[in-house]
Scaffold this motif. Structure first.
Motif, PDB file in Angstrom:
ATOM      1  N   VAL C  76       6.762   1.978  -5.231  1.00 55.31           N
ATOM      2  CA  VAL C  76       5.643   1.036  -5.273  1.00 55.31           C
ATOM      3  C   VAL C  76       4.635   1.383  -6.378  1.00 55.31           C
ATOM      4  O   VAL C  76       3.816   0.544  -6.751  1.00 55.31           O
ATOM      5  CB  VAL C  76       4.916   0.885  -3.905  1.00 55.31           C
ATOM      6  CG1 VAL C  76       5.879   0.372  -2.845  1.00 55.31           C
ATOM      7  CG2 VAL C  76       4.258   2.159  -3.467  1.00 55.31           C
ATOM      8  N   TYR C  82       9.418  -5.050 -12.039  1.00 56.33           N
ATOM      9  CA  TYR C  82       9.236  -5.172 -10.581  1.00 56.33           C
ATOM     10  C   TYR C  82      10.347  -5.999  -9.938  1.00 56.33           C
ATOM     11  O   TYR C  82      10.655  -7.107 -10.397  1.00 56.33           O
ATOM     12  CB  TYR C  82       7.875  -5.831 -10.300  1.00 56.33           C
ATOM     13  CG  TYR C  82       7.654  -6.214  -8.857  1.00 56.33           C
ATOM     14  CD1 TYR C  82       7.464  -5.242  -7.883  1.00 56.33           C
ATOM     15  CD2 TYR C  82       7.644  -7.550  -8.461  1.00 56.33           C
ATOM     16  CE1 TYR C  82       7.259  -5.585  -6.559  1.00 56.33           C
ATOM     17  CE2 TYR C  82       7.440  -7.908  -7.138  1.00 56.33           C
ATOM     18  CZ  TYR C  82       7.255  -6.918  -6.189  1.00 56.33           C
ATOM     19  OH  TYR C  82       7.059  -7.260  -4.865  1.00 56.33           O
ATOM     20  N   THR C  87      11.836  -3.415  -3.582  1.00 53.56           N
ATOM     21  CA  THR C  87      10.561  -2.996  -3.009  1.00 53.56           C
ATOM     22  C   THR C  87      10.507  -3.295  -1.506  1.00 53.56           C
ATOM     23  O   THR C  87      10.121  -2.436  -0.700  1.00 53.56           O
ATOM     24  CB  THR C  87       9.392  -3.711  -3.732  1.00 53.56           C
ATOM     25  OG1 THR C  87       9.479  -3.424  -5.131  1.00 53.56           O
ATOM     26  CG2 THR C  87       8.046  -3.258  -3.197  1.00 53.56           C
ATOM     27  N   SER C 137       4.528  -8.952  -0.532  1.00 51.48           N
ATOM     28  CA  SER C 137       5.516  -8.756  -1.609  1.00 51.48           C
ATOM     29  C   SER C 137       6.420  -9.983  -1.779  1.00 51.48           C
ATOM     30  O   SER C 137       6.552 -10.795  -0.894  1.00 51.48           O
ATOM     31  CB  SER C 137       6.377  -7.510  -1.341  1.00 51.48           C
ATOM     32  OG  SER C 137       5.596  -6.348  -1.447  1.00 51.48           O
TER      33      SER C 137
END
Lengths: 137, 137, 137, 137
Positions: C76, C82, C87, C137
């Motif tokens: 993270v 990303y 994640t 997220s």
């Protein structure tokens, strides 16, 4: 000595019974070790490429995958106080990381990045070993 | 696949030249992987023993040794921006951890702890692989 | 300096834009650091207890939780490249590990184990910080 | 909660006596956590820079430093079965890694890299906290 051999010897001397399939466990432990290594080196290989700027997503996924494989390998290596929920959750994280890193590396392998080709193979192997252990957990 | 094979393939695809001996490097990377694995499992095996109370120093050295071997394996796997001083210092830490953990495990192996016997062998192998790479660094 | 302050300063100097909420991110990074620390120490505290034999499941969950929190905190902390799927998967693994470790520690805290009481609090805080970041997220 | 506070609470509930100075220990544990975090983020910040090609040595030192700080923080967090030789060796490795990473980051900070400036400060703080604990070990 191959990590698989070390893991097998250590499991053979575990002082209690355990229910998980020994071969699946050993394969998963070895695959996590291999994949952590290939990702650590692939990140470093990418850093050494002239076109590193095109490889930053690959490096990032390599670093994540190495960290998650290392943690997963440790969790599945422990038998005492086995918890199916924690084990399953970390295996799922490892499957996600290996799958995404393999996708990315395969793209670069198609453009001639040899380290990405080797690394993608290890990621796919680890993805599958984790899936098989997850199915049995 | 053995970690040594993975490490060798990845080194073979490294895009720049590097000066360290490839065989010494591969042997050290493999030994760090193996020793991290045997120490992680030996700590868990000790936890599962009825006489765990006599094994707390062994567990602690196993945990330290696993952490230091993992870090050392990562550092020596990287070629880009090689720094002899950092590499030497982490190899010395690994030699110290492996040596102390081997000493402790050998004592328990002499009293019939089979996992400690296997683990002591891996610690000695890693201690030596690090010494050889340190001598060449 | 608190890790939260370090993480915030580093996020403030990140050279690109990123979409995740900065406060949720900082809280999750700090909680992973804290929980990795409390679990590493709780395993060691348990090892030092006279009744270590009753605490082997706790030690094992502590070790898993520390490893998973460390990996999660690293994942993270990275913004470049990303990947929401990786994640989310690692946050779910962290939530599972923290939850199970908190359950176990709370049981021992109810019998007077002070280190388990402190550790359970950190595990719950980390479980919640990961849940909040997962939701975003 | 700051890691220092977590570490202090956990040390306060350690069930045995220990000889090392509590404040030095807490400062070293916190510094290792902070520096592992700043180096993980600095590597990622560098990856996100347009001039990443000039920053590959910095990224590499960041990754090494993060790995070594994480291992060092874990080793010094454990009290049971304390071994002065292993502790000293890993502290020396951490001092070397922090020092080299600080040198590199300071160079980039002088050319306006703000994340390198913050990271260099954490590396120097950790270098010093490890030196102080080493002097007392």
């Amino acid at each position: 000595m191959p990590v698989a051999e070390v893991a097998r010897r250590m499991l053979d001397t575990y002082p209690r019974e355990f229910s998980l399939d020994r071969d699946l466990l050993v394969r998963c432990i070895e695959a996590c070790s291999d994949c952590a290594e290939s990702c650590t080196q692939c990140a470093d290989d990418c850093l050494a490429e002239e076109g590193v700027q095109e490889l930053t997503t690959c490096i990032r996924l390599n670093l994540d995958c190495a960290d998650i494989c290392t943690a997963t390998g440790r969790v599945v290596s422990r038998r005492t106080g086995y918890d199916a929920e924690v084990t399953s959750a970390v295996l799922r994280a490892c499957i996600a990381a290996c799958g995404k890193c393999a996708d990315e590396c395969e793209g670069h392998a198609a453009h001639g990045m040899e380290h990405c080709r080797v690394c993608a193979e290890e990621c796919r192997r680890c993805e599958q070993a984790c899936q098989e252990l997850l199915a049995a957990s």
